[in-house]
Write a protein that holds these residues in place. Sequence first.
Motif, PDB file in Angstrom:
ATOM      1  N   ASP A 262      13.279 -25.106 -17.029  1.00 50.34           N
ATOM      2  CA  ASP A 262      13.702 -26.309 -17.735  1.00 50.34           C
ATOM      3  C   ASP A 262      14.613 -27.211 -16.908  1.00 50.34           C
ATOM      4  N   GLY A 263      14.755 -26.923 -15.611  1.00 46.15           N
ATOM      5  CA  GLY A 263      15.467 -27.838 -14.729  1.00 46.15           C
ATOM      6  C   GLY A 263      16.873 -27.476 -14.321  1.00 46.15           C
ATOM      7  N   MET A 264      17.352 -26.297 -14.697  1.00 42.16           N
ATOM      8  CA  MET A 264      18.675 -25.878 -14.214  1.00 42.16           C
ATOM      9  C   MET A 264      18.587 -25.746 -12.711  1.00 42.16           C
ATOM     10  N   PRO A 265      19.467 -26.410 -11.967  1.00 44.04           N
ATOM     11  CA  PRO A 265      19.357 -26.383 -10.508  1.00 44.04           C
ATOM     12  C   PRO A 265      19.460 -24.993  -9.880  1.00 44.04           C
ATOM     13  N   MET A 266      20.418 -24.188 -10.354  1.00 40.26           N
ATOM     14  CA  MET A 266      20.621 -22.850  -9.786  1.00 40.26           C
ATOM     15  C   MET A 266      21.102 -21.912 -10.881  1.00 40.26           C
ATOM     16  N   VAL A 267      20.841 -20.628 -10.669  1.00 40.24           N
ATOM     17  CA  VAL A 267      21.336 -19.598 -11.580  1.00 40.24           C
ATOM     18  C   VAL A 267      21.873 -18.420 -10.774  1.00 40.24           C
ATOM     19  N   VAL A 268      22.767 -17.689 -11.401  1.00 39.54           N
ATOM     20  CA  VAL A 268      23.181 -16.382 -10.897  1.00 39.54           C
ATOM     21  C   VAL A 268      22.382 -15.370 -11.699  1.00 39.54           C
ATOM     22  N   LEU A 269      21.679 -14.506 -10.996  1.00 38.62           N
ATOM     23  CA  LEU A 269      20.916 -13.431 -11.628  1.00 38.62           C
ATOM     24  C   LEU A 269      21.108 -12.202 -10.762  1.00 38.62           C
ATOM     25  N   ARG A 270      21.890 -11.260 -11.252  1.00 42.16           N
ATOM     26  CA  ARG A 270      22.247 -10.093 -10.451  1.00 42.16           C
ATOM     27  C   ARG A 270      21.043  -9.253 -10.049  1.00 42.16           C
ATOM     28  N   ALA A 271      19.989  -9.303 -10.817  1.00 40.65           N
ATOM     29  CA  ALA A 271      18.760  -8.579 -10.473  1.00 40.65           C
ATOM     30  C   ALA A 271      17.675  -9.623 -10.205  1.00 40.65           C
ATOM     31  N   GLY A 272      17.792 -10.342  -9.106  1.00 42.19           N
ATOM     32  CA  GLY A 272      16.950 -11.495  -8.790  1.00 42.19           C
ATOM     33  C   GLY A 272      15.461 -11.282  -8.915  1.00 42.19           C
ATOM     34  N   GLY A 273      14.919 -10.274  -8.266  1.00 41.90           N
ATOM     35  CA  GLY A 273      13.514  -9.903  -8.369  1.00 41.90           C
ATOM     36  C   GLY A 273      12.522 -11.045  -8.320  1.00 41.90           C
ATOM     37  N   ASP A 274      11.622 -11.080  -9.314  1.00 43.08           N
ATOM     38  CA  ASP A 274      10.553 -12.067  -9.354  1.00 43.08           C
ATOM     39  C   ASP A 274      11.068 -13.492  -9.450  1.00 43.08           C
ATOM     40  N   ALA A 275      12.155 -13.706 -10.172  1.00 41.04           N
ATOM     41  CA  ALA A 275      12.703 -15.062 -10.307  1.00 41.04           C
ATOM     42  C   ALA A 275      13.133 -15.605  -8.950  1.00 41.04           C
ATOM     43  N   ALA A 276      13.750 -14.767  -8.135  1.00 43.01           N
ATOM     44  CA  ALA A 276      14.187 -15.201  -6.802  1.00 43.01           C
ATOM     45  C   ALA A 276      12.989 -15.570  -5.934  1.00 43.01           C
ATOM     46  N   ARG A 277      11.885 -14.859  -6.081  1.00 40.86           N
ATOM     47  CA  ARG A 277      10.677 -15.180  -5.312  1.00 40.86           C
ATOM     48  C   ARG A 277       9.989 -16.434  -5.838  1.00 40.86           C
ATOM     49  N   ALA A 278      10.011 -16.630  -7.143  1.00 44.76           N
ATOM     50  CA  ALA A 278       9.348 -17.786  -7.756  1.00 44.76           C
ATOM     51  C   ALA A 278      10.138 -19.080  -7.573  1.00 44.76           C
ATOM     52  N   PHE A 279      11.467 -18.960  -7.454  1.00 47.84           N
ATOM     53  CA  PHE A 279      12.338 -20.135  -7.315  1.00 47.84           C
ATOM     54  C   PHE A 279      13.229 -19.960  -6.082  1.00 47.84           C
ATOM     55  N   PRO A 280      12.635 -20.003  -4.886  1.00 51.42           N
ATOM     56  CA  PRO A 280      13.418 -19.744  -3.675  1.00 51.42           C
ATOM     57  C   PRO A 280      14.587 -20.725  -3.519  1.00 51.42           C
ATOM     58  N   GLY A 281      15.732 -20.145  -3.167  1.00 54.03           N
ATOM     59  CA  GLY A 281      16.925 -20.940  -2.942  1.00 54.03           C
ATOM     60  C   GLY A 281      17.651 -21.355  -4.205  1.00 54.03           C
ATOM     61  N   ARG A 282      17.141 -20.968  -5.367  1.00 55.59           N
ATOM     62  CA  ARG A 282      17.759 -21.382  -6.626  1.00 55.59           C
ATOM     63  C   ARG A 282      18.329 -20.212  -7.429  1.00 55.59           C
ATOM     64  N   VAL A 283      18.173 -18.981  -6.915  1.00 58.17           N
ATOM     65  CA  VAL A 283      18.660 -17.784  -7.607  1.00 58.17           C
ATOM     66  C   VAL A 283      19.655 -17.080  -6.695  1.00 58.17           C
ATOM     67  N   LEU A 284      20.882 -16.941  -7.178  1.00 59.71           N
ATOM     68  CA  LEU A 284      21.933 -16.259  -6.420  1.00 59.71           C
ATOM     69  C   LEU A 284      22.142 -14.865  -6.992  1.00 59.71           C
ATOM     70  N   PRO A 285      22.328 -13.850  -6.137  1.00 59.33           N
ATOM     71  CA  PRO A 285      22.556 -12.495  -6.638  1.00 59.33           C
ATOM     72  C   PRO A 285      23.972 -12.280  -7.177  1.00 59.33           C
ATOM     73  N   GLN A 286      24.878 -13.188  -6.828  1.00 56.86           N
ATOM     74  CA  GLN A 286      26.248 -13.130  -7.346  1.00 56.86           C
ATOM     75  C   GLN A 286      26.838 -14.528  -7.324  1.00 56.86           C
ATOM     76  N   ALA A 287      27.828 -14.735  -8.144  1.00 52.33           N
ATOM     77  CA  ALA A 287      28.474 -16.043  -8.216  1.00 52.33           C
ATOM     78  C   ALA A 287      29.280 -16.302  -6.951  1.00 52.33           C
ATOM     79  N   PRO A 288      29.317 -17.543  -6.494  1.00 53.73           N
ATOM     80  CA  PRO A 288      30.150 -17.879  -5.347  1.00 53.73           C
ATOM     81  C   PRO A 288      31.635 -17.824  -5.745  1.00 53.73           C
TER      82      PRO A 288
END
Length: 113
Positions: A64-90
């Motif tokens: 739905d257009g959120m630029p980036m997310v933190v997802l501790r278990a990135g998995g498929d989302a990290a592969r589907a949205f490269p550069g937009r899924v962080l494994p931990q918060a900055p």
Amino acid sequence: MHGAAHIRAVLGLGCALLSPPGAAGYLGHHGFLAMLRAGGWRGAEVAILDCGDDAGWAWAALRDGMPMVVLRAGGDAARAFPGRVLPQAPPARDLQHWQERRGRGWLEEWAGG
């Protein structure tokens, strides 16, 4: 970010706008985007929604257009949205107790240093 006043205070400092931990679970991505926009965010600054471990919230937010997310278990989302899924918060400054009357001085010092 805990509200529109926090977003207004941080805009222009070159900092990412980060939700509180796990905010996707109680605020949702629509709520976080509405809060960002109410604070004057127009998409220029990086905005990050913390989804904790919930891939469903992350997928919905990213679709739905959120630029980036933190997802501790990135998995498929990290592969589907490269550069937009962080494994931990900055690293972040929690603005929970900050109030507009305090000014931006300490925020500017933290952002610059």
